[in-house]
Scaffold this active site. Sequence first.
Site, PDB file in Angstrom:
ATOM      1  N   SER A   1      45.402   4.586 -29.427  1.00  0.00           N
ATOM      2  CA  SER A   1      46.754   4.450 -29.920  1.00  0.00           C
ATOM      3  C   SER A   1      46.938   5.857 -30.734  1.00  0.00           C
ATOM      4  CB  SER A   1      46.368   3.391 -31.289  1.00  0.00           C
ATOM      5  OG  SER A   1      45.165   3.957 -31.891  1.00  0.00           O
TER       6      SER A   1
ATOM      7  N   LYS B   1      25.926   2.508 -27.850  1.00  0.00           N
ATOM      8  CA  LYS B   1      24.888   2.202 -29.098  1.00  0.00           C
ATOM      9  C   LYS B   1      25.959   2.705 -30.336  1.00  0.00           C
ATOM     10  CE  LYS B   1      21.913   5.712 -30.946  1.00  0.00           C
ATOM     11  NZ  LYS B   1      22.519   6.583 -31.564  1.00  0.00           N
TER      12      LYS B   1
ATOM     13  N   HIS C   1      21.688   6.234 -23.831  1.00  0.00           N
ATOM     14  CA  HIS C   1      21.982   7.499 -22.998  1.00  0.00           C
ATOM     15  C   HIS C   1      20.582   8.151 -22.774  1.00  0.00           C
ATOM     16  CE1 HIS C   1      21.875   9.958 -26.691  1.00  0.00           C
ATOM     17  NE2 HIS C   1      21.509  10.935 -25.847  1.00  0.00           N
TER      18      HIS C   1
ATOM     19  N   LYS D   1      18.736   9.967 -18.980  1.00  0.00           N
ATOM     20  CA  LYS D   1      18.277  11.213 -18.759  1.00  0.00           C
ATOM     21  C   LYS D   1      17.415  11.805 -17.613  1.00  0.00           C
ATOM     22  CE  LYS D   1      18.589  12.612 -23.834  1.00  0.00           C
ATOM     23  NZ  LYS D   1      18.730  13.880 -24.203  1.00  0.00           N
TER      24      LYS D   1
ATOM     25  N   GLU E   1      14.673  17.652 -33.479  1.00  0.00           N
ATOM     26  CA  GLU E   1      15.883  18.203 -33.284  1.00  0.00           C
ATOM     27  C   GLU E   1      15.873  19.265 -34.170  1.00  0.00           C
ATOM     28  OE1 GLU E   1      18.840  15.039 -31.681  1.00  0.00           O
ATOM     29  OE2 GLU E   1      18.274  14.805 -33.713  1.00  0.00           O
TER      30      GLU E   1
ATOM     31  N   ASP F   1      19.337   5.325 -35.724  1.00  0.00           N
ATOM     32  CA  ASP F   1      19.676   6.203 -35.088  1.00  0.00           C
ATOM     33  C   ASP F   1      19.018   6.465 -33.926  1.00  0.00           C
ATOM     34  OD1 ASP F   1      21.938   8.054 -34.323  1.00  0.00           O
ATOM     35  OD2 ASP F   1      20.787   9.518 -35.109  1.00  0.00           O
TER      36      ASP F   1
ATOM     37  N   HIS G   1      16.406   4.923 -28.679  1.00  0.00           N
ATOM     38  CA  HIS G   1      15.723   5.777 -27.898  1.00  0.00           C
ATOM     39  C   HIS G   1      14.247   5.921 -27.858  1.00  0.00           C
ATOM     40  CE1 HIS G   1      19.741   7.120 -28.020  1.00  0.00           C
ATOM     41  NE2 HIS G   1      19.661   7.771 -28.868  1.00  0.00           N
TER      42      HIS G   1
ATOM     43  N   LYS H   1      15.417  15.291 -37.744  1.00  0.00           N
ATOM     44  CA  LYS H   1      16.449  16.306 -37.606  1.00  0.00           C
ATOM     45  C   LYS H   1      15.774  17.657 -38.615  1.00  0.00           C
ATOM     46  CE  LYS H   1      19.938  13.740 -36.316  1.00  0.00           C
ATOM     47  NZ  LYS H   1      20.242  13.890 -34.992  1.00  0.00           N
TER      48      LYS H   1
HETATM   49  C1  BG6 Z   1      22.210  10.123 -30.346  1.00  0.00           C
HETATM   50  C2  BG6 Z   1      21.985  10.317 -31.762  1.00  0.00           C
HETATM   51  O1  BG6 Z   1      22.146   8.900 -30.025  1.00  0.00           O
HETATM   52  O2  BG6 Z   1      21.075  10.882 -30.054  1.00  0.00           O
HETATM   53  C3  BG6 Z   1      21.911  11.626 -32.399  1.00  0.00           C
HETATM   54  O3  BG6 Z   1      22.948   9.515 -32.485  1.00  0.00           O
HETATM   55  C4  BG6 Z   1      20.857  12.547 -31.657  1.00  0.00           C
HETATM   56  O4  BG6 Z   1      21.846  11.915 -33.972  1.00  0.00           O
HETATM   57  C5  BG6 Z   1      21.190  12.146 -30.175  1.00  0.00           C
HETATM   58  O5  BG6 Z   1      21.013  13.742 -32.014  1.00  0.00           O
HETATM   59  C6  BG6 Z   1      20.080  13.026 -29.237  1.00  0.00           C
HETATM   60  O6  BG6 Z   1      20.254  12.737 -27.999  1.00  0.00           O
HETATM   61  P1  BG6 Z   1      20.499  14.170 -27.287  1.00  0.00           P
HETATM   62  O7  BG6 Z   1      20.869  13.642 -25.848  1.00  0.00           O
HETATM   63  O8  BG6 Z   1      21.614  14.943 -27.707  1.00  0.00           O
HETATM   64  O9  BG6 Z   1      19.098  14.806 -27.061  1.00  0.00           O
END
Ligand code: BG6
Length: 472
Positions: free
Chosen positions: A56, A150, A180, A184, A218, A237, A242, A328
């Site tokens: 939109s 998600k 996702h 991978k 991360e 998250d 994951h 993180k």
């Molecule tokens: C996402 C989270 O689903 O996955 C993020 O919301 C995270 O916080 C990310 O950083 C990590 O996935 P990737 O593919 O970037 O390692």
Amino acid sequence: MSLTTNAPVLDGAAEHSDALVFFGATGDLAYKKVFPALYAMTKRGHLNIPVIGVASSSWTVDDLRKRAHDSVDTHGGIDDPKVFETLSGLLNYVDGDYLQEKTYTALRKALGGAKRPAHYLAIPPSLFPTVVEGLGRSGAADNARVIVEKPFGRDLASAQLLNQVLHSVFPEPSIFRIDHYLGKEPIENLLYFRFANTFLEPIWNRNYLESVQITMAENFGVQGRGKFYEEVGALRDVVQNHMLQTTALLAMEPPVGGTNEALRDEKEKVFKAMRTLLPTDLVRGQFIGYRDEDGVAPASDVETFAAVKVMIDSWRWEGVPFFIRAGKEMPVEATEVLARFKRPPQQVFAEELIDPDDSNYLRLRLGPDRVAIALGCRAKVPGESFVGAPVELYLCNQSSDEMSPYERLLGDAMSGRSMLFAREDGVEAAWRVVNRVLDDHGPAHPYHPKTWGPSEASAVLPQGDYWHDPEA
Ligand code: BG6
């Protein structure tokens, strides 16, 4: 047995979608992930159906094409202008408010003769009910698939509600929930390694394994997503989805029968066997500086780090803890599994082996930059005495960027291959595992950026054990 993504799907009803509609076409996800994935699919010759963006934003199809160009240029690059031209020719655009009926009428019209569209909802979950119902009323959902992103809810109750909304229009086999992580390359490799090798099976159980650690580190913070992160925290998250999905792949039994559902059935059994986490199974942390992020409350208690102990009550895993740590602002970006084996039954040589790292282990590097499988062993140091040292045997070490998760998953969804998607029962079972500790937990302990989280995280491990820190 046919679990490869190229294999025929044996469940039936797997005709390829004949149009891809994506809601949220002008948004961030489309820009960062979807256009580059569509470009890669076009390059491989895997995309030759109309792609209709919906948003939109008062855009035209030319605006969408420009955006797509910019997106691919920035994320991966356009190495073949002809490929981009082909993709550009497939693009169409429908502008309209998701709340208005005429948006769906326009979409119906743009779909033309398409009979089996796939609708990808790259939009916030709060809009799912509106869009799903709009698709249902307009007839655009007939024979269609829906692909959702998600978060699938924020606790068990909201996940159940979300599933009800989706089911009011789409049957479960037509719903593709993207986690996702499951798309991978290193995760595919993990699945393959487990079930394509004989030697692993006899030792992959409680008789030989002491514990399994999974670290998802991360080396960056919330990257301007403070407002979003305040609503989720690390548990919601990345742990509920994951990390528990990865745990399920490590712990599942071999899939039986060659259908798409076989693998999901086995994963589901693992989720069911996971004990509900108690407050003592969780340590939360928050990096110092998080509270200064835009959109973050000055006294926020949201965790940017979580360490948990998951027990799986099954014949194979009784007594073997799975320790998961995700955070993180860690020192490196890496996801790694370390499965530690028990010591030999007797210590034949007069060495003092008390360090947990003196045990044999299997180390699986799950990215982001590389896939590695390594075996930790002990070998004798040359010389007079029977003294050894740890050695690591690399079984495989390769790059992990052959195909992006979005390319793989969108391709699979359009082909009706559901194996790599989260299923309703699995999602709800995973929420059940974390549900209690979402609210019932200790405070988030502060930790300094670029460290491995708060020292309290060792409290979930047995005494004398420590976390395995992946290398850069
Ligand atoms: C996402 C989270 O689903 O996955 C993020 O919301 C995270 O916080 C990310 O950083 C990590 O996935 P990737 O593919 O970037 O390692």
